[in-house]
Design an enzyme around this catalytic site. Structure first.
Site, PDB file in Angstrom:
ATOM      1  N   TYR A   1       0.834  -1.223   0.000  1.00  0.00           N
ATOM      2  CA  TYR A   1       0.000   0.000   0.000  1.00  0.00           C
ATOM      3  C   TYR A   1       0.859   1.260   0.000  1.00  0.00           C
ATOM      4  O   TYR A   1       0.567   2.247   0.680  1.00  0.00           O
ATOM      5  CB  TYR A   1      -0.950   0.010   1.215  1.00  0.00           C
ATOM      6  CG  TYR A   1      -1.675  -1.300   1.424  1.00  0.00           C
ATOM      7  CD1 TYR A   1      -2.509  -1.818   0.427  1.00  0.00           C
ATOM      8  CD2 TYR A   1      -1.511  -2.025   2.603  1.00  0.00           C
ATOM      9  CE1 TYR A   1      -3.158  -3.040   0.609  1.00  0.00           C
ATOM     10  CE2 TYR A   1      -2.153  -3.235   2.792  1.00  0.00           C
ATOM     11  CZ  TYR A   1      -2.975  -3.738   1.783  1.00  0.00           C
ATOM     12  OH  TYR A   1      -3.600  -4.942   1.966  1.00  0.00           O
TER      13      TYR A   1
ATOM     14  N   LYS B   1      17.307 -11.755  23.458  1.00  0.00           N
ATOM     15  CA  LYS B   1      16.310 -10.728  23.810  1.00  0.00           C
ATOM     16  C   LYS B   1      14.980 -11.464  24.017  1.00  0.00           C
ATOM     17  O   LYS B   1      13.929 -11.058  23.533  1.00  0.00           O
ATOM     18  CB  LYS B   1      16.218  -9.682  22.675  1.00  0.00           C
ATOM     19  CG  LYS B   1      15.382  -8.457  23.013  1.00  0.00           C
ATOM     20  CD  LYS B   1      15.936  -7.619  24.152  1.00  0.00           C
ATOM     21  CE  LYS B   1      14.909  -6.586  24.588  1.00  0.00           C
ATOM     22  NZ  LYS B   1      15.337  -5.858  25.805  1.00  0.00           N
TER      23      LYS B   1
ATOM     24  N   ASP C   1      20.525  -5.608  25.351  1.00  0.00           N
ATOM     25  CA  ASP C   1      20.656  -4.257  25.921  1.00  0.00           C
ATOM     26  C   ASP C   1      21.643  -4.267  27.088  1.00  0.00           C
ATOM     27  O   ASP C   1      22.476  -3.356  27.227  1.00  0.00           O
ATOM     28  CB  ASP C   1      19.289  -3.688  26.328  1.00  0.00           C
ATOM     29  CG  ASP C   1      18.391  -4.712  27.018  1.00  0.00           C
ATOM     30  OD1 ASP C   1      18.542  -5.921  26.753  1.00  0.00           O
ATOM     31  OD2 ASP C   1      17.545  -4.315  27.834  1.00  0.00           O
TER      32      ASP C   1
ATOM     33  N   ASP D   1      26.125  -7.481  14.480  1.00  0.00           N
ATOM     34  CA  ASP D   1      26.547  -6.296  13.718  1.00  0.00           C
ATOM     35  C   ASP D   1      26.702  -5.104  14.662  1.00  0.00           C
ATOM     36  O   ASP D   1      27.709  -4.390  14.637  1.00  0.00           O
ATOM     37  CB  ASP D   1      25.492  -6.018  12.629  1.00  0.00           C
ATOM     38  CG  ASP D   1      25.917  -4.918  11.672  1.00  0.00           C
ATOM     39  OD1 ASP D   1      27.112  -4.565  11.664  1.00  0.00           O
ATOM     40  OD2 ASP D   1      25.054  -4.410  10.936  1.00  0.00           O
TER      41      ASP D   1
ATOM     42  N   ASP E   1      30.445  -3.350  16.596  1.00  0.00           N
ATOM     43  CA  ASP E   1      30.881  -1.949  16.475  1.00  0.00           C
ATOM     44  C   ASP E   1      31.234  -1.378  17.850  1.00  0.00           C
ATOM     45  O   ASP E   1      32.191  -0.603  17.987  1.00  0.00           O
ATOM     46  CB  ASP E   1      29.799  -1.086  15.811  1.00  0.00           C
ATOM     47  CG  ASP E   1      29.899  -1.120  14.284  1.00  0.00           C
ATOM     48  OD1 ASP E   1      30.467  -2.094  13.747  1.00  0.00           O
ATOM     49  OD2 ASP E   1      29.420  -0.170  13.624  1.00  0.00           O
TER      50      ASP E   1
HETATM   51  N1  GGG Z   1      34.011  -3.607   5.111  1.00  0.00           N
HETATM   52  C1  GGG Z   1      32.792  -4.007   4.609  1.00  0.00           C
HETATM   53  C2  GGG Z   1      31.730  -2.940   4.621  1.00  0.00           C
HETATM   54  O1  GGG Z   1      31.793  -2.026   3.840  1.00  0.00           O
HETATM   55  N2  GGG Z   1      30.764  -3.062   5.502  1.00  0.00           N
HETATM   56  C3  GGG Z   1      29.710  -2.106   5.581  1.00  0.00           C
HETATM   57  C4  GGG Z   1      28.403  -2.649   6.036  1.00  0.00           C
HETATM   58  O2  GGG Z   1      27.480  -1.881   6.201  1.00  0.00           O
HETATM   59  N3  GGG Z   1      28.255  -3.944   6.264  1.00  0.00           N
HETATM   60  C5  GGG Z   1      27.032  -4.525   6.665  1.00  0.00           C
HETATM   61  C6  GGG Z   1      27.223  -5.699   7.537  1.00  0.00           C
HETATM   62  O3  GGG Z   1      28.347  -6.057   7.902  1.00  0.00           O
HETATM   63  O4  GGG Z   1      26.229  -6.311   7.899  1.00  0.00           O
END
Ligand code: GGG
Length: 347
Positions: free
Chosen positions: A140, A183, A216, A240, A244
């Site tokens: 939609y 979670k 969390d 992911d 980081d």
């Molecule tokens: N070095 C790999 C790269 O450019 N990763 C960027 C990215 O957004 N990766 C998504 C992920 O790892 O899930």
């Protein structure tokens, strides 16, 4: 042994950091036949794709792929740019994403009072299903009833094999500890299932200390007490995000290498810095190449060249301990190539 490796620099700073990783591998004297893969978001303008349609077939014959980075929003939408990366993980069944986070001597953590190796963990991320499964749809569109659905897909096979890999890995490490990221208080299907598979698998590893932690709480504890983590096993999205955080507490994304592994070796595995394409500094020769160089070390180890893998890691450690050369992300003014040259010289 000789190896066939696809070099896939991609976008942004990818070509600059892959160049240094290759320079370092060359210094090790390995017999590697490289093929340069010239796919990036630049292709999108002419073809509507960031890699040829048959990219899996083209890459299949290689022993390994060394990737730089993907993405440049000026050229292609991010979800299109990342497609070949996610497609390789799935298409080659690279179900293990290993993301080590080690605080090396000579590197400042943003966390107070952390000494070298106080942080030494492995984030093991499920890499082929979970929240990244391309299942769902938009409906939609353009009406007040517009909606989007994204299905989280967790199979027993996929969940069990990643958790088992985490336990097998932990068993070979000093601390022998696995934390399972969940979670299940809120996600009453997918994560309750994840927990039950984890509990089943754990019974086979009585020698490994283990337990669950809500995602969390894990985000908080990575910052508050990272020394308590050894092996951390996560779903695709949780891994992911947490990797980081793990990267930033060991000094930044510039130190985070990674491996996307198909343990059966029936298809190539792929090695890449965790960082993205950083278009703001692309082409300036100032990107930190250490994450790509550490990924190359992981690649050498996976190919069976343990000596070279260890030499590269030791050269990186010595380079960091000496602390003379630093790219701008570390408060220095040295170039990508100067750092790469220094690592190569040490080998
Ligand atoms: N070095 C790999 C790269 O450019 N990763 C960027 C990215 O957004 N990766 C998504 C992920 O790892 O899930």
């Amino acid at each position: 042994m000789s190896y066939k490796v696809a070099l896939y620099p991609g976008d942004g700073v990818g070509p600059e950091v892959v160049n240094e990783a290759k320079k370092v591998l060359d210094t090790c004297g390995l017999d590697i036949d490289y093929t340069m893969i010239d796919w990036s978001t630049k292709l999108y303008k002419s073809t509507g794709l960031c890699a040829p349609e048959d990219y899996i077939d083209q890459l299949k014959p290689y022993d390994a792929i060394l990737l730089g980075a993907v993405g440049n929003a000026d050229n292609a939408p991010d979800h299109v740019a990342v497609e070949p990366l996610l497609g390789m993980r799935k298409g080659f069944d690279q179900y293990v994403n290993i993301r080590p986070a080690i605080l090396f001597p000579g590197v400042d953590s943003p966390l107070k009072d952390k000494k070298p190796y106080d942080i030494d963990m492995l984030v093991i991320r499920e890499n082929t299903e979970g929240e990244y499964t391309p299942l769902g749809g938009r409906h939609y569109i353009g009406t007040p009833n517009e909606c989007a659905m994204q299905v989280n897909y967790f199979s027993r096979m996929g969940t069990e094999r990643i958790i088992r890999y985490a336990f097998e890995t932990a068993r070979k490490r000093d601390r022998k500890k696995v934390t399972s990221i969940t979670k299940s208080n809120a996600l009453k299907y997918s994560m309750v299932f994840w927990d039950s598979v984890f509990n089943d698998v754990a019974k086979d590893y009585p020698d490994v200390e283990c337990g669950p932690m809500l995602v969390d709480a894990a985000a908080m504890n990575f910052v508050r007490s990272p020394e308590n983590f050894d092996v951390v096993v996560c779903s695709n999205l949780f891994g992911d995000i947490l990797s980081d955080i793990a990267a930033i507490i060991i000094g930044g994304m510039g130190f985070a290498g990674s491996a996307n592994i198909n343990p059966t070796r029936e298809a190539p595995s792929m090695f890449e810095p965790v960082h993205g394409s950083a278009p703001d500094i692309a082409g300036k020769g100032v990107a930190n190449p250490l994450a790509a160089i550490l990924s190359a070390s992981m690649m050498a180890g996976f190919l069976g060249e343990e000596d070279s893998a260890a030499k590269i890691k030791k050269a990186v450690q010595e380079h960091l301990s000496e602390g003379k050369l630093k790219t701008p992300d570390r408060g220095g003014s040295n170039s990508t190539a100067e750092v790469g040259d220094d690592i190569a010289k040490r080998i």
